[in-house]
Motif scaffolding. Sequence first.
Motif, short mmCIF file in Angstrom:
data_model
loop_
_atom_site.label_atom_id
_atom_site.label_comp_id
_atom_site.label_asym_id
_atom_site.label_seq_id
_atom_site.Cartn_x
_atom_site.Cartn_y
_atom_site.Cartn_z
N GLN A 181 50.42 134.62 5.95
CA GLN A 181 49.81 134.76 7.28
C GLN A 181 50.00 133.49 8.09
OE1 GLN A 181 45.58 135.29 7.15
NE2 GLN A 181 45.37 135.63 9.36
N GLU A 182 50.68 133.61 9.23
CA GLU A 182 50.73 132.52 10.21
C GLU A 182 49.38 132.51 10.93
OE1 GLU A 182 53.48 130.63 11.01
OE2 GLU A 182 55.24 131.77 10.39
N LEU A 183 48.72 131.36 10.96
CA LEU A 183 47.38 131.30 11.53
C LEU A 183 47.44 131.10 13.05
CD1 LEU A 183 45.51 129.22 8.79
CD2 LEU A 183 45.75 131.70 9.02
N GLU A 184 47.12 132.14 13.80
CA GLU A 184 46.99 132.13 15.26
C GLU A 184 48.22 131.54 15.96
OE1 GLU A 184 43.24 129.98 15.60
OE2 GLU A 184 42.24 131.88 15.91
N GLN A 186 50.07 132.63 18.52
CA GLN A 186 50.06 132.69 19.98
C GLN A 186 49.05 131.70 20.57
OE1 GLN A 186 52.43 134.28 21.57
NE2 GLN A 186 53.15 134.94 19.53
N VAL A 187 47.93 131.53 19.90
CA VAL A 187 46.95 130.52 20.33
C VAL A 187 47.58 129.14 20.30
CG1 VAL A 187 44.75 129.42 19.77
CG2 VAL A 187 44.97 131.91 19.63
N TRP A 188 48.38 128.88 19.24
CA TRP A 188 49.00 127.57 19.10
C TRP A 188 50.04 127.34 20.19
CZ3 TRP A 188 53.75 125.28 17.90
CH2 TRP A 188 53.69 123.94 17.50
N GLN A 190 50.02 128.62 23.14
CA GLN A 190 49.28 128.38 24.37
C GLN A 190 48.75 126.96 24.41
OE1 GLN A 190 49.08 130.37 27.04
NE2 GLN A 190 47.98 128.69 28.05
N ARG A 211 49.79 123.09 12.96
CA ARG A 211 49.33 124.45 12.70
C ARG A 211 49.41 124.71 11.20
NH1 ARG A 211 53.21 128.75 12.51
NH2 ARG A 211 55.39 128.04 12.66
N PRO A 379 42.56 123.86 16.75
CA PRO A 379 41.63 124.61 15.90
C PRO A 379 41.77 124.30 14.42
CG PRO A 379 43.43 126.02 16.59
CD PRO A 379 43.62 124.73 17.33
#
Length: 450
Positions: A181-184, A186-188, A190, A211, A379
């Motif tokens: 699992q790549e953690l977030e 799209q958030v990264w 952004q 990340r 995050p």
Amino acid sequence: MIQQYMTDFESFLRNAAVPGRQTLVSWTEKISGIDPLLFFANGSSLEGERHFWYSQKDDFYLVGAGPTIMDMRSSHEWEHVIESAIVHNLSAVPGTGPVAFCGNNFQTEQLRQLWKDFPSAQYRIPAFTLTKTKANYYITINQLVDSAHVNDAVTVILEQLETLMADRTLTASPMQLTNKQELEPQVWKQLIKEATNTIRVTDLDKVVLARAMKLEFAEKLQAAAVLRNLMNSQQDSFIFAVENGSACFIGATPERLVRVEAGTLYTSCVAGTAPRGKDAVSDAEIGKALLEDSKNREEHQYVVEMITGVIRKYTDNLQLPAGPELMKLRQLQHLYTPVSADIRNGASMQQIVQELHPTPALGGLPKEKALAFIADREPLERGWYGAPIGWMDSYQNGDTAVAIRSGLLDGKQAVLFAGCGVVKDSDPELEFEETAIKFRPMLEALEVTE
């Protein structure tokens, strides 16, 4: 080998023991060879956490195992302990005698879940340290003893040493991935946009953003097997492992922070990244483009200026090349500038490390503004990722590297970390791809195919 010197060691222990008070006693002896990775693997049978350090260029290993003798939270505690330690070490070779394995947080974090077993700073002396230099092997025994318990201590030490030195074949089952699992992502991406916008309108010049990737496996991960894979595939790196509780922080970093040996300081300025080519011609073209790329050269120069600015405060006779060269690793190539200098009397490695960390390659510029951006916006719980990790001995020798290209193993789970430097012209997709390449050493070590 063990029986030959245990009688002498017992006499040393009795003479060093102080009635009513525990004393740190350290005994070092040259021994016949043992595979350092086997010594590390054997350490899983003993109480206590293990440590592993390997510098391929120096052909140097340090492996710690057995019960923790001292677990300190600052270099000042280490210095105080060493002042009163009783040491038998005829070799005085760097990395022998009492050695503290050290590491710390990247910066102060409010959340401590993933890294709950790792303190903000740690200087640990294990019961046993194996040192391998280019020519010789040494074992160091560290104990806290008092005169009332010498007999019991010797018996236990002998049993533990026999466990650590046992000759056996290292075997490991294939690592079977069950979830990745790549953690977030799209958030990264952004966050990269937000960072570039901030850089354009403020005096923030650069910020390094990281990340994570989470992996799950069918069986419990074995740190020794991961280390073996890293040693086989990442031969120009510093390979490390630190256990705390059930977790093991492990990686293969190309970036030395500070090494001190016999009064000389060595450091590396590493910043600016490109992939390796598919063949010699394309690899040379990519390397040439990296050397000529203005963004990467600017990023690299930030690091050189910051590192040399700190080092000049504590050293003389600074040796600095006119420009960077290429450091070619298996998956990546970097801009690299080696630096050396003569350390002044009264200066210590830890003093310099604390002022250097984090370099612009791991934090950004200006340092405080970059760290504030990371703390407020990123995050990720970084923990020890990106921070100095290494060792120091009682002769003021030591080595530290920046803990990148790394992951935290815990049971059947691994969390991997990767970061990149963001400047005003950074592209989120390109930075995401750069971090994807930086995950590869640990993915390969975990036998994960992309």
